[in-house]
Motif scaffolding. Structure first.
Motif, short mmCIF file in Angstrom:
data_model
loop_
_atom_site.label_atom_id
_atom_site.label_comp_id
_atom_site.label_asym_id
_atom_site.label_seq_id
_atom_site.Cartn_x
_atom_site.Cartn_y
_atom_site.Cartn_z
N ALA A 126 43.49 40.72 49.88
CA ALA A 126 43.94 39.38 50.24
C ALA A 126 45.06 38.92 49.30
CB ALA A 126 42.76 38.40 50.18
N ARG A 127 45.74 37.86 49.68
CA ARG A 127 46.83 37.33 48.87
C ARG A 127 46.25 36.78 47.55
NH1 ARG A 127 51.87 35.57 50.21
NH2 ARG A 127 51.36 35.76 52.43
N THR A 128 46.92 37.11 46.49
CA THR A 128 46.46 36.63 45.19
C THR A 128 46.71 35.13 45.08
OG1 THR A 128 48.60 37.17 44.21
CG2 THR A 128 46.88 38.85 44.10
#
Length: 254
Positions: A126-128
């Motif tokens: 997932a996006r940080t």
């Protein structure tokens, strides 16, 4: 009769001051260490050994030995106790139980990629999450170097001049004598050097001493209510119809 020998006009007399001939030694001015004894012996001579005699020791008034207070165990010798082997019965020792993994805690089927060669595998994460306060500088944080003026970067700058204000030193308003002017002096009061005229002050009104408490006026009195010095008409008051202490009349009805 013997003839006296003439010795001249000189006769013995007391000297006016102390002379060295009156003293046979330099006196207490010099302190030479002695060559005898042991204490403060001169370091320039050999010193023989000195012996001292000690007196007899004083007898103790009371005996300080412990006496027969201590009972030594007869089984204790200089090499230790003279006893045979003795054993004692103790309780069971408590061993500390540690949690060790069992056979069900291991997964051999998951060790294939670590034991054998396997192709690379990638995962999509997932996006940080970004930081609440981004510490990276933005576009407005950078400034281009100046192209004009004396602070140019990488280029030769022409000489620059600045306009300075008028200097007070050497100007038309410069006071060369440093003397006070007419306004620096204050006018002296005439009453300081001449006779002083009488002066009067106006004080406040002086109030005569008196009682400042509030007094009742004419309207505070009621002469018509006075019954001490004048006769009073009979006054009738209305009380309760029945007394609380009288027994009521109770009629028995069949």
């Amino acid at each position: 009769m013997t003839e006296e020998v003439w010795v001249g006009s000189w006769r013995p007399h007391r000297p006016r001051g102390p002379i060295m001939a009156l003293y046979s030694s330099p006196g207490p001015k010099y302190l030479i260490p002695p060559t005898t004894g042991f204490v403060k012996h001169t370091p320039t001579k050999l010193r023989a050994p000195a012996y001292s005699f000690r007196g007899a020791p004083l007898l103790l008034a009371e005996n300080c030995s412990p006496g027969p207070r201590y009972s030594v165990n007869p089984k204790v010798l200089r090499t230790g106790k003279d006893l045979g082997p003795a054993f004692s019965i103790l309780g069971r020792y408590h061993t500390k139980t540690t949690m060790t993994p069992g056979p069900g805690d291991y997964f051999p089927e998951k060790s294939t990629k670590y034991v054998f060669d396997s192709a690379p595998s990638h995962s999509i994460s997932a996006r940080t999450r970004t930081f609440r306060v981004d510490s990276t500088p933005g576009p407005a944080a950078y400034m281009l170097p100046m192209m004009m003026g004396p602070q140019t970067v990488g280029k030769a700058s022409q000489p620059s001049y600045s306009i300075k204000g008028r200097s007070k030193l050497g100007g038309f308003s410069d006071d060369l004598h440093k003397t006070p002017g007419p306004a620096a002096y204050h006018q002296t009061d005439v009453q300081v050097t001449k006779f002083k005229a009488p002066q009067y002050t106006i004080a406040a009104r002086v109030m005569p001493p008196g009682d400042k408490t509030l007094k009742p006026g004419p309207g505070a009195h009621s002469p018509e209510k006075v019954t001490v010095t004048k006769p009073c008409a009979p006054i009738v008051t209305f009380g309760i119809k029945h007394s609380d202490y009288m027994t009521p009349l109770i009629l028995q009805v069949d």
